[in-house]
Design an enzyme around this catalytic site. Structure first.
Site, short mmCIF file in Angstrom:
data_model
loop_
_atom_site.label_atom_id
_atom_site.label_comp_id
_atom_site.label_asym_id
_atom_site.label_seq_id
_atom_site.Cartn_x
_atom_site.Cartn_y
_atom_site.Cartn_z
CE LYS A 188 -5.99 18.91 37.57
NZ LYS A 188 -5.70 20.33 37.32
CB THR A 207 -9.04 20.58 35.32
OG1 THR A 207 -7.96 21.41 35.74
CG2 THR A 207 -9.57 21.04 33.98
NE ARG A 257 6.61 -15.70 11.97
CZ ARG A 257 5.86 -14.71 11.48
NH1 ARG A 257 6.39 -13.81 10.67
NH2 ARG A 257 4.58 -14.64 11.78
CD GLN A 310 -1.63 -10.97 9.16
OE1 GLN A 310 -0.77 -11.66 9.71
NE2 GLN A 310 -1.34 -10.13 8.17
CG HIS A 341 10.21 -7.92 12.15
ND1 HIS A 341 9.21 -8.81 11.84
CD2 HIS A 341 9.78 -6.72 11.68
CE1 HIS A 341 8.22 -8.19 11.23
NE2 HIS A 341 8.54 -6.91 11.12
O1 URC Z 1 2.56 -12.90 10.71
C1 URC Z 1 2.92 -12.13 9.81
N1 URC Z 1 2.02 -11.41 9.13
C2 URC Z 1 2.35 -10.56 8.13
O2 URC Z 1 1.47 -9.91 7.50
C3 URC Z 1 3.72 -10.43 7.83
N2 URC Z 1 4.41 -9.69 6.92
C4 URC Z 1 5.73 -9.94 7.10
O3 URC Z 1 6.66 -9.42 6.44
N3 URC Z 1 5.90 -10.86 8.09
C5 URC Z 1 4.66 -11.17 8.56
N4 URC Z 1 4.24 -12.00 9.55
#
Ligand code: URC
Length: 301
Positions: free
Chosen positions: A10, A57, A176, A228, A256
């Site tokens: 379920k 269920t 940014r 990352q 973005h």
């Molecule tokens: O932090 C980011 N990692 C990316 O791999 C990436 N690629 C991108 O176009 N902008 C960003 N920003």
């Protein structure tokens, strides 16, 4: 032909439990959505219309309510283990139970500066999630998650030095906007039994609090070189803070915000250092994922 995959149960069982403290009059509430999927010797229900092996269920849903009445339902890691163990132990032919719990936010209201005894509000769509598998003779596998935690920082994020070639248009940036909807998971060591889960119960809330605080603090304070690198720092800290956790993973969309050149209108300055009005983008979005484990023999497997 052979039946390759068979699980059933379920989904979207909605559950609410209130705790009423008669002395103080203070009530506390928990709301969750539960998914149960069972595995076992159930192939004949598919291949030979043999319903004798089917724990309906609806029975699974009723069981969920009964177990919620008889047991604590928090932390969700504990309740998932209680439900999973019930099905594996109650039915000889059921060998595994997958129980997923989504806990929704009900945060106590503050009225006239005081916590209200019985009124709550939804302070965001963030959810606390547990994915569990209870497997006969193998134990209880738990993964806890934070999902849908929306964050944004208006500066303190850069992205430069990335690979460039004839396909690259993106300019480098040293300042940014960074925004993401956090999905963070942490995989617990395997528990041998429900008793072992019960033994460490306080650890589950502690880990959730630590993961949430580390995520928010690192997001806010890291001078981010990239999604990352910032997410890797989060993983490292959670692994350091919670010894019972074997792996930490993140999945972060990069939401973005585009600059808008308004110079066409009376020379308005709205780019680079002068940018104040941006266009938030719905799609496409970056999507950055990673899993970090501890060093040692396990990692080499
Ligand atoms: O932090 C980011 N990692 C990316 O791999 C990436 N690629 C991108 O176009 N902008 C960003 N920003």
């Amino acid at each position: 032909m052979s039946l390759n995959y068979a699980r059933y149960g379920k989904d979207n069982i909605r559950l609410y439990k209130v705790d009423k403290d008669e002395k103080s009059g203070i009530q506390s509430v928990v709301e969750m959505t539960v998914c149960i999927l069972l595995e076992g010797d159930i192939d004949t229900s598919y291949t030979a219309a043999d319903n004798s092996v089917v724990v309906a269920t609806d029975t699974q849903k009723q069981t969920c309510y009964i177990l919620a009445k008889q047991n604590p339902i928090t932390p969700p890691e504990l309740f998932a283990s209680i439900v999973g163990t019930h099905f594996v132990e109650t039915y000889k032919h059921i060998h595994a139970a997958h129980v997923k719990i989504i806990q929704h936010r009900w945060t106590r209201m503050t009225i006239d500066g005081k916590p209200h005894p019985h009124s709550f509000f939804r302070d965001g769509e963030e959810i606390r999630v547990v994915e569990s598998v209870t497997r006969e003779n193998q134990g209880i596998f738990l993964r806890s998650k934070i999902e849908k935690l929306l964050v944004l920082k208006s500066t303190g994020s850069a992205f430069y030095g990335f690979h460039r070639d004839e396909y690259t248009q993106l300019p480098e940036t040293w300042d940014r906007i960074l925004s993401t909807e956090v999905e963070a998971g942490w995989k617990w060591k395997t528990f041998s039994s429900l008793a072992e889960v019960k033994f460490v119960v306080p650890k589950f809330d502690e880990a959730w609090n630590a993961a949430r605080e580390i995520t928010l603090k690192t997001f806010a304070t890291d001078s981010s070189a990239s999604v990352q690198n910032t997410m890797y720092k989060m993983c490292e800290q959670i692994l350091a803070a919670v010894p019972l956790v074997e792996a930490v993973d993140y999945s972060l969309p990069n939401k973005h915000y585009f600059e808008i050149d308004l110079s066409w209108h009376k020379g308005l300055k709205n780019t680079g250092k002068d940018a104040t009005v941006f266009a938030p983008q719905s799609n496409p979005n970056g999507l950055i994922q990673c899993t970090v484990t501890r060093k040692g023999p396990k990692a080499k497997l």
